[in-house]
Design a protein around this motif. Structure first.
Motif, PDB file in Angstrom:
ATOM      1  N   MET A   1      45.818  35.685 -41.378  1.00 10.11           N
ATOM      2  CA  MET A   1      45.058  35.268 -42.559  1.00 10.11           C
ATOM      3  C   MET A   1      45.895  34.404 -43.513  1.00 10.11           C
ATOM      4  O   MET A   1      45.384  33.388 -44.017  1.00 10.11           O
ATOM      5  CB  MET A   1      44.470  36.477 -43.291  1.00 10.11           C
ATOM      6  N   PRO A   2      47.162  34.723 -43.782  1.00  9.58           N
ATOM      7  CA  PRO A   2      47.955  33.826 -44.643  1.00  9.58           C
ATOM      8  C   PRO A   2      48.085  32.413 -44.072  1.00  9.58           C
ATOM      9  O   PRO A   2      48.129  31.442 -44.825  1.00  9.58           O
ATOM     10  CB  PRO A   2      49.328  34.513 -44.722  1.00  9.58           C
TER      11      PRO A   2
ATOM     12  N   GLY B   1      46.229  26.845 -44.775  1.00  7.15           N
ATOM     13  CA  GLY B   1      45.730  25.647 -44.113  1.00  7.15           C
ATOM     14  C   GLY B   1      46.506  25.212 -42.883  1.00  7.15           C
ATOM     15  O   GLY B   1      46.273  24.125 -42.368  1.00  7.15           O
ATOM     16  N   VAL B   2      47.413  26.058 -42.396  1.00  5.29           N
ATOM     17  CA  VAL B   2      48.167  25.678 -41.198  1.00  5.29           C
ATOM     18  C   VAL B   2      47.455  26.117 -39.915  1.00  5.29           C
ATOM     19  O   VAL B   2      47.769  25.628 -38.840  1.00  5.29           O
ATOM     20  CB  VAL B   2      49.628  26.203 -41.222  1.00  5.29           C
ATOM     21  N   LEU B   3      46.500  27.028 -40.039  1.00  7.29           N
ATOM     22  CA  LEU B   3      45.610  27.420 -38.944  1.00  7.29           C
ATOM     23  C   LEU B   3      44.196  27.492 -39.503  1.00  7.29           C
ATOM     24  O   LEU B   3      44.017  27.660 -40.710  1.00  7.29           O
ATOM     25  CB  LEU B   3      45.977  28.803 -38.377  1.00  7.29           C
ATOM     26  N   LYS B   4      43.225  27.393 -38.610  1.00  9.08           N
ATOM     27  CA  LYS B   4      41.834  27.572 -39.020  1.00  9.08           C
ATOM     28  C   LYS B   4      41.107  28.367 -37.946  1.00  9.08           C
ATOM     29  O   LYS B   4      41.566  28.449 -36.801  1.00  9.08           O
ATOM     30  CB  LYS B   4      41.155  26.235 -39.282  1.00  9.08           C
ATOM     31  N   ALA B   5      39.994  28.962 -38.334  1.00 13.28           N
ATOM     32  CA  ALA B   5      39.183  29.706 -37.378  1.00 13.28           C
ATOM     33  C   ALA B   5      38.809  28.785 -36.228  1.00 13.28           C
ATOM     34  O   ALA B   5      38.437  27.630 -36.440  1.00 13.28           O
ATOM     35  CB  ALA B   5      37.933  30.257 -38.050  1.00 13.28           C
ATOM     36  N   GLY B   6      38.969  29.291 -35.013  1.00 14.04           N
ATOM     37  CA  GLY B   6      38.662  28.503 -33.825  1.00 14.04           C
ATOM     38  C   GLY B   6      39.867  27.853 -33.189  1.00 14.04           C
ATOM     39  O   GLY B   6      39.784  27.378 -32.056  1.00 14.04           O
ATOM     40  N   ASP B   7      40.991  27.799 -33.914  1.00 12.47           N
ATOM     41  CA  ASP B   7      42.200  27.246 -33.300  1.00 12.47           C
ATOM     42  C   ASP B   7      42.586  28.074 -32.088  1.00 12.47           C
ATOM     43  O   ASP B   7      42.425  29.292 -32.072  1.00 12.47           O
ATOM     44  CB  ASP B   7      43.373  27.229 -34.297  1.00 12.47           C
TER      45      ASP B   7
ATOM     46  N   LEU C   1      55.226  27.988 -37.460  1.00 11.74           N
ATOM     47  CA  LEU C   1      54.273  27.998 -38.575  1.00 11.74           C
ATOM     48  C   LEU C   1      54.614  29.098 -39.573  1.00 11.74           C
ATOM     49  O   LEU C   1      54.491  28.908 -40.782  1.00 11.74           O
ATOM     50  CB  LEU C   1      52.848  28.175 -38.056  1.00 11.74           C
ATOM     51  N   ARG C   2      55.069  30.241 -39.051  1.00 10.63           N
ATOM     52  CA  ARG C   2      55.450  31.347 -39.945  1.00 10.63           C
ATOM     53  C   ARG C   2      56.655  30.942 -40.788  1.00 10.63           C
ATOM     54  O   ARG C   2      56.687  31.204 -41.996  1.00 10.63           O
ATOM     55  CB  ARG C   2      55.752  32.607 -39.127  1.00 10.63           C
ATOM     56  N   GLU C   3      57.617  30.285 -40.196  1.00 10.36           N
ATOM     57  CA  GLU C   3      58.791  29.818 -40.964  1.00 10.36           C
ATOM     58  C   GLU C   3      58.384  28.763 -41.989  1.00 10.36           C
ATOM     59  O   GLU C   3      58.906  28.754 -43.106  1.00 10.36           O
ATOM     60  CB  GLU C   3      59.847  29.281 -40.009  1.00 10.36           C
ATOM     61  N   GLN C   4      57.425  27.922 -41.634  1.00 12.46           N
ATOM     62  CA  GLN C   4      56.916  26.925 -42.561  1.00 12.46           C
ATOM     63  C   GLN C   4      56.280  27.627 -43.777  1.00 12.46           C
ATOM     64  O   GLN C   4      56.501  27.215 -44.913  1.00 12.46           O
ATOM     65  CB  GLN C   4      55.888  26.050 -41.852  1.00 12.46           C
ATOM     66  N   LEU C   5      55.536  28.675 -43.527  1.00 12.55           N
ATOM     67  CA  LEU C   5      54.908  29.423 -44.625  1.00 12.55           C
ATOM     68  C   LEU C   5      55.952  30.068 -45.533  1.00 12.55           C
ATOM     69  O   LEU C   5      55.747  30.196 -46.733  1.00 12.55           O
ATOM     70  CB  LEU C   5      53.979  30.515 -44.093  1.00 12.55           C
TER      71      LEU C   5
END
Length: 140
Positions: A55-56, A61-67, A132-136
């Motif tokens: 969810m974070p 905005g680095v992931l979206k539903a359906g990715d 992506l987690r490190e980016q967050l």
């Protein structure tokens, strides 16, 4: 709603366990999902599940539903795919949903494996979920 008891054999119980989210689903939850599906749920029984670990990523905005996320096992000739849901869970090919990446990948491969380190974006296989987690976290 009155409670009823039924007896099931070990094989059926193992199947129900394989379709459940550990420490979240009861055997009744799994049976309800398998037998009634989302359309068969009664409003009084339907409760929104808690947000998943992704969810974070969605909120940022680095992931979206359906990715789609994939993990490739080249020696076995297998590619496992998981879809990000709107509430931050991962749904795997057989329809089971997991709130965390590692249990989802374990369900697909049969071994404990770091989902963050091994899942990559299907659209950009050079990007791991870990990246992506490190980016967050501000590390990239």
């Amino acid at each position: 709603m009155p409670k009823r008891s039924i007896e099931i054999d070990d094989e059926v119980f193992a199947y129900l366990q394989s379709r459940s989210e550990p420490l979240v689903d009861t055997p009744n939850d799994v049976l309800r999902r398998l037998l009634l599906g989302s359309a068969g749920r009664l409003p009084a029984v339907t409760a929104e599940r808690r947000p998943g670990d992704l969810m974070p990523f969605i909120k940022a905005g680095v992931l979206k539903a359906g990715d789609k996320l994939i993990h490739v096992q080249p020696r076995r000739g297998l590619t496992h795919e998981a879809t990000v849901t709107a509430d931050g869970w991962l749904e795997i090919e057989d329809g089971r949903a997991f709130s965390k990446p590692s249990p989802a990948l374990k369900a697909q491969t049969g071994v404990d494996i770091n989902g963050y380190g091994k899942y990559v974006l299907k659209e950009d296989p050079g990007v791991r979920l870990q990246d992506l987690r490190e980016q967050l976290r501000g590390g990239a």
